[in-house]
Motif scaffolding. Structure first.
Motif, mmCIF file in Angstrom:
data_model
loop_
_atom_site.group_PDB
_atom_site.id
_atom_site.type_symbol
_atom_site.label_atom_id
_atom_site.label_comp_id
_atom_site.label_asym_id
_atom_site.label_seq_id
_atom_site.Cartn_x
_atom_site.Cartn_y
_atom_site.Cartn_z
ATOM 1 N N LEU A 1 89.858 -30.402 25.737
ATOM 2 C CA LEU A 1 91.020 -29.860 26.448
ATOM 3 C C LEU A 1 90.766 -29.858 27.951
ATOM 4 O O LEU A 1 89.833 -29.195 28.431
ATOM 5 C CB LEU A 1 91.330 -28.439 25.979
ATOM 6 N N CYS A 2 91.602 -30.628 28.680
ATOM 7 C CA CYS A 2 91.524 -30.613 30.141
ATOM 8 C C CYS A 2 92.892 -30.827 30.765
ATOM 9 O O CYS A 2 92.997 -31.205 31.925
ATOM 10 C CB CYS A 2 90.537 -31.667 30.641
ATOM 11 N N SER A 3 93.972 -30.644 29.984
ATOM 12 C CA SER A 3 95.315 -30.817 30.533
ATOM 13 C C SER A 3 96.277 -29.868 29.842
ATOM 14 O O SER A 3 96.080 -29.498 28.684
ATOM 15 C CB SER A 3 95.803 -32.257 30.352
ATOM 16 N N ASN A 4 97.321 -29.466 30.571
ATOM 17 C CA ASN A 4 98.351 -28.620 29.966
ATOM 18 C C ASN A 4 99.003 -29.330 28.786
ATOM 19 O O ASN A 4 99.303 -28.716 27.762
ATOM 20 C CB ASN A 4 99.404 -28.252 31.001
ATOM 21 N N ALA A 5 99.249 -30.648 28.935
ATOM 22 C CA ALA A 5 99.852 -31.397 27.834
ATOM 23 C C ALA A 5 98.953 -31.381 26.615
ATOM 24 O O ALA A 5 99.416 -31.315 25.480
ATOM 25 C CB ALA A 5 100.143 -32.837 28.266
ATOM 26 N N GLY A 6 97.639 -31.431 26.840
ATOM 27 C CA GLY A 6 96.703 -31.404 25.725
ATOM 28 C C GLY A 6 96.733 -30.103 24.963
ATOM 29 O O GLY A 6 96.406 -30.060 23.780
ATOM 30 N N ILE B 1 99.688 -23.502 25.182
ATOM 31 C CA ILE B 1 99.645 -23.144 26.592
ATOM 32 C C ILE B 1 100.271 -21.772 26.822
ATOM 33 O O ILE B 1 100.038 -21.124 27.842
ATOM 34 C CB ILE B 1 100.377 -24.220 27.429
ATOM 35 N N ALA B 2 101.085 -21.308 25.843
ATOM 36 C CA ALA B 2 101.715 -19.991 25.975
ATOM 37 C C ALA B 2 100.699 -18.857 25.928
ATOM 38 O O ALA B 2 101.011 -17.721 26.304
ATOM 39 C CB ALA B 2 102.760 -19.798 24.878
ATOM 40 N N ASN B 3 99.490 -19.156 25.471
ATOM 41 C CA ASN B 3 98.421 -18.155 25.448
ATOM 42 C C ASN B 3 97.833 -18.040 26.850
ATOM 43 O O ASN B 3 97.159 -18.964 27.322
ATOM 44 C CB ASN B 3 97.344 -18.576 24.449
ATOM 45 N N PRO B 4 98.060 -16.939 27.567
ATOM 46 C CA PRO B 4 97.583 -16.836 28.959
ATOM 47 C C PRO B 4 96.081 -17.032 29.080
ATOM 48 O O PRO B 4 95.608 -17.632 30.050
ATOM 49 C CB PRO B 4 98.006 -15.423 29.370
ATOM 50 N N ALA B 5 95.332 -16.522 28.126
ATOM 51 C CA ALA B 5 93.871 -16.657 28.196
ATOM 52 C C ALA B 5 93.460 -18.126 28.125
ATOM 53 O O ALA B 5 92.561 -18.574 28.852
ATOM 54 C CB ALA B 5 93.224 -15.866 27.069
ATOM 55 N N LEU B 6 94.120 -18.895 27.257
ATOM 56 C CA LEU B 6 93.811 -20.325 27.161
ATOM 57 C C LEU B 6 94.273 -21.050 28.415
ATOM 58 O O LEU B 6 93.551 -21.877 28.973
ATOM 59 C CB LEU B 6 94.476 -20.926 25.921
ATOM 60 N N ALA B 7 95.493 -20.761 28.866
ATOM 61 C CA ALA B 7 96.045 -21.443 30.034
ATOM 62 C C ALA B 7 95.143 -21.283 31.253
ATOM 63 O O ALA B 7 95.012 -22.206 32.070
ATOM 64 C CB ALA B 7 97.446 -20.912 30.334
#
Length: 588
Positions: free
Chosen positions: A455-460, A465-471
């Motif tokens: 994982l290195c992109s928002n699209a990925g 991405i809705a998870n703030p901690a992950l984002a």
């Protein structure tokens, strides 16, 4: 009456990809193209030499409205452009004859350009591919240099004729399915009258044709171009006697067409049954719905009307939309007509269709004149399943040798096979998306229990991405390549044997770019935006599925293969290692 339904499902497969990168140096060059355009390599035949050479032609334009609701009007492709650099070496003959001078020279040039649009009205409400041909009368410029000042000593050069022109609007009426605008197929240009490009009439083989002239046509330089590449003979020549046609022609613009909520459309059915005999009545293939791809079509619920003679078993034991009719003991003297309707998944009901049943006698009297009887031949065709299979193994991309510059690797998907033996009218499509690709040490996340992906992109990250901690953790990384850096050129084919009556068809999805160089050019132009991996329209991202191939309603049965040429843009800052990711394929 009893309702009957038919259902559809989705099948998912994943192909593993591997890319090796080594820390040694090689060099490469690319052609840069502007966003919203597509540069296509064309094999162009010279009228002077009879050989083919490669020219890059770039087409562009913007479709509007986009998206458009089906039935609300036309799509207009505006801001159309065409550009290229036409070789002018042949025009040096004009300089050698004293017709041109060193420095700037104006060269009258005519360019014929054919563009096409799919899934549109080609006349009388018939859907197909529409072609528009535009003829441009231009004055182009070449600069001739002659270092020794003496003509015909082979040191003369002439700069290419730069074409960079606006094209007229291309207006089409969509009839269902997205509209892909592209360079037209070979053979799309009309015959050019005698005296225009040559003393006699010319029938172009390609879809772009140019004719440049000196001294009113005393010297002509004509090129007949079609998507493909010249077979250079002998290498390292710049031309050859033959060429290889392009496997497919990529779209430079796509118009998204959304079907409004529309009831199913059903065709009538006929049957013949002998007295006292029973026969199946199958209307499961009689209805279709333009909303199928948007979730508003099947499953259909069928409802039948009253039967005036005989009985109609509507318990559905033979299958959804298949009924058993048992004829009466005597011929009622006229065909029996039963009405039916189909209701789609959104609750919209079709207009009434009809089943017309003719009752056939089992005997006749030939005492005074001839008589005839009819025996009904019944061929049961039993539907089964639809499956997706892939060839075993990894998709290994070509190695990238780090050299301090951005590069592009190439590869080919492991082919997939769709076997559709359902026996119904429903269409199907295969979509795909590419996860981010990571080497050892790449950041990762787990979209599902037991599943870990780079994982290195928002699209990925897709919907996660809705998870703030992950984002908050998503960032570019030298050991991770965004999946959206992957582009492709899909291919497809019907692979079962074609016999009379076969209607199977398959359509390849739109190409990301014409070839690897054109794809890298798009990545370079897009640049490294704030959202890594979303700078271009690649196939990456869990929400970024793109169509690999599809089969239309009523033509989707049989065996089909789909594949794609793959192009992966590799950043100059990438670390050495073996990068892996998943190309996820879904059949629905």
């Amino acid at each position: 009456m009893s309702p009957f339904t038919r259902r559809r499902g989705a099948i998912v497969a994943t192909l593993g990809l591997s890319l090796s990168m080594l820390g040694v140096g090689v060099t490469s060059s690319v052609v840069h193209a502007a966003p919203g355009t597509l540069t296509t390599t064309n094999a162009c035949k010279s009228s002077a030499t009879g050989t083919f050479s490669d020219l890059q032609w770039t087409l562009g334009g913007t479709a509007a409205p986009n998206p458009i609701t089906l039935g609300t009007g036309d799509i207009t492709l505006s801001g159309g452009t065409v550009s290229s650099a036409i070789p002018a070496t042949i025009l040096l003959a004009g300089y050698n004859l004293g017709l041109l001078t060193t420095g700037l020279n104006n060269i009258p040039t005519t360019v014929w350009v054919a563009r096409s649009a799919t899934n549109v009205d080609i006349g009388g409400g018939v859907a197909g591919t529409k072609t528009q041909v535009d003829v441009l009368s231009l004055t182009l410029v070449t600069t001739i240099t002659d270092p020794d000042g003496i003509p015909a000593t082979l040191d003369e050069t002439a700069t290419p004729l730069a074409v960079n022109e606006v094209l007229p609007n291309f207006i089409v009426t969509p009839l269902g399915g997205n509209v892909a605008f592209s360079q037209a197929a070979p053979g799309s240009l009309p015959t050019i009258a005698a005296g225009v490009a040559a003393p006699t009439a010319v029938t172009p083989l390609g879809s772009i044709y140019t004719s440049s002239s000196v001294a009113g046509g005393l010297i002509k330089a004509n090129f007949d171009c079609q998507p493909g590449t010249a077979n250079l003979d002998p290498p390292p020549a710049t031309s050859g006697p033959t060429f290889t046609p392009a496997a497919s022609i990529g779209a430079f613009e796509n118009g998204v067409v959304v079907a409004p909520a529309t009831a199913p459309v059903c065709s009538n059915e006929t049957a013949s049954v002998g007295v006292t005999q029973a026969a199946p009545i199958d209307i499961s293939n009689n209805c279709s719905d333009v909303n199928e791809a948007q979730g508003g079509g099947s499953p259909f619920t069928y409802t039948t009307g009253a039967v005036s003679a005989g009985t109609l078993d509507d318990t559905g034991t033979l299958g959804d939309g298949i009924f058993t009719y048992t004829a009466p003991a005597t011929d009622p003297g006229a065909p029996i007509v039963v009405t039916f309707t189909a209701t789609d998944a959104s609750g919209l009901t079709s207009a009434a269709g009809s089943i017309t049943i003719t009752i056939l006698a089992n005997s006749c009297d030939a005492s005074t004149a001839s008589c005839s009887l009819t025996e009904i031949v019944v061929q049961p065709v039993i539907g089964a399943t639809m499956t997706l299979a892939k060839a075993p193994g990894l998709v290994v991309m070509s190695p990238v040798f780090l050299n301090g510059a951005e590069q592009v690797s190439t590869g080919t998907m492991q082919g997939i096979t769709i076997t559709n033996a359902r026996g119904n009218a429903a269409s199907w499509s295969v979509t795909a998306y590419m996860t981010d690709l990571g080497a050892a040490g790449s950041p990762t996340f787990s979209p599902l229990p037991g599943v870990t992906v780079p994982l290195c992109s928002n699209a990925g990250a897709g919907p996660f991405i809705a998870n703030p901690a992950l984002a908050a953790t998503i960032a570019s990384n030298r050991l991770c390549i965004p999946g959206d850096n992957m582009g492709w050129v899909p291919t497809s084919a019907v692979t079962h044997n074609d016999i009379p009556g076969d209607v199977a068809a398959v359509v390849s999805g739109p190409a990301s770019a014409a070839d690897a160089a054109a794809w890298l050019a798009l990545l370079v132009t897009a640049g490294n935006l704030a959202d890594p991996g979303v700078g271009v329209d690649g196939i990456g991202g869990l929400l970024g599925s793109k169509t690999l191939c599809s089969a239309p309603v009523n033509q989707a049965g049989g065996t089909f293969t789909c594949s794609a040429s793959l192009f992966l843009g590799v950043p100059a800052s990438a670390g050495a290692g073996t990068y892996t990711g998943g190309l996820v394929l879904t059949l629905v």
